[in-house]
Motif scaffolding. Structure first.
Motif, short mmCIF file in Angstrom:
data_model
loop_
_atom_site.label_atom_id
_atom_site.label_comp_id
_atom_site.label_asym_id
_atom_site.label_seq_id
_atom_site.Cartn_x
_atom_site.Cartn_y
_atom_site.Cartn_z
N ASN A 1 0.84 -1.20 0.00
CA ASN A 1 0.00 0.00 0.00
C ASN A 1 0.88 1.25 0.00
OD1 ASN A 1 -2.45 -1.50 0.23
ND2 ASN A 1 -2.00 -1.81 2.40
N ASN A 2 0.51 2.23 -0.78
CA ASN A 2 1.32 3.45 -0.91
C ASN A 2 1.55 4.17 0.41
OD1 ASN A 2 1.67 3.13 -3.66
ND2 ASN A 2 -0.16 4.32 -4.17
N ASN A 3 0.59 4.09 1.33
CA ASN A 3 0.71 4.82 2.59
C ASN A 3 1.37 4.00 3.71
OD1 ASN A 3 -1.30 3.03 3.15
ND2 ASN A 3 -2.83 4.56 3.69
N LYS A 4 1.95 2.86 3.36
CA LYS A 4 2.70 1.99 4.29
C LYS A 4 1.82 1.30 5.33
CE LYS A 4 6.70 3.23 2.54
NZ LYS A 4 7.00 2.67 1.29
N THR A 5 0.50 1.36 5.19
CA THR A 5 -0.34 0.59 6.10
C THR A 5 -0.12 -0.89 5.81
OG1 THR A 5 -2.24 0.74 4.62
CG2 THR A 5 -2.09 2.37 6.39
N PRO A 6 -0.23 -1.72 6.83
CA PRO A 6 0.09 -3.13 6.63
C PRO A 6 -0.97 -3.88 5.84
CG PRO A 6 -0.65 -2.77 8.86
CD PRO A 6 -0.55 -1.42 8.22
N ARG A 7 -0.51 -4.74 4.99
CA ARG A 7 -1.37 -5.73 4.33
C ARG A 7 -0.87 -7.07 4.85
NH1 ARG A 7 -2.21 -5.76 -2.05
NH2 ARG A 7 -3.17 -3.79 -1.44
N ILE A 8 -1.79 -7.88 5.32
CA ILE A 8 -1.41 -9.18 5.84
C ILE A 8 -1.55 -10.20 4.71
CG2 ILE A 8 -1.97 -10.98 7.50
CD1 ILE A 8 -2.85 -8.72 9.38
N MET A 9 -0.46 -10.86 4.43
CA MET A 9 -0.41 -11.88 3.38
C MET A 9 -0.54 -13.22 4.08
SD MET A 9 0.04 -9.58 1.15
CE MET A 9 0.50 -10.24 -0.44
N ALA A 10 -1.65 -13.92 3.78
CA ALA A 10 -1.94 -15.13 4.56
C ALA A 10 -1.94 -16.41 3.73
CB ALA A 10 -3.28 -14.97 5.26
N GLY A 11 -2.00 -16.33 2.43
CA GLY A 11 -1.85 -17.50 1.60
C GLY A 11 -3.11 -18.30 1.33
N GLU A 12 -2.90 -19.47 0.75
CA GLU A 12 -3.97 -20.32 0.23
C GLU A 12 -4.88 -20.88 1.33
OE1 GLU A 12 -4.17 -24.49 -2.20
OE2 GLU A 12 -2.63 -23.04 -2.81
#
Length: 73
Positions: free
Chosen positions: A33-44
């Motif tokens: 995200n451009n504003n550095k807020t976290p995105r949680i990558m959790a997978g399949e």
């Protein structure tokens, strides 16, 4: 949700799926995200769990237990 509640970029996060608390490991991504807020990558496993337990329009509640653990219900 306060973005500072989560860890640094690429740090691990434990995700509890549902009340029975099946746990999976995800990663914090602060560059997606451009504003550095976290995105949680959790997978399949996460994607399959959501598809099995929710339909469009349902509410998914996220409880922040601490900066390394969240629970989804």
């Amino acid at each position: 949700m306060d973005a500072q509640l989560f860890g640094e970029h690429d740090s691990k996060i434990t995700i509890e799926l549902g009340d029975k608390a099946k746990t999976i490991e995800g990663r914090i991504n602060r560059t997606a995200n451009n504003n550095k807020t976290p995105r949680i990558m959790a997978g399949e496993t996460y994607t399959e769990w959501v598809h099995k337990n929710y339909k469009e329009g349902d509410t998914l509640t996220v409880t922040v237990i601490n900066n390394t653990t969240i629970r989804l219900t």
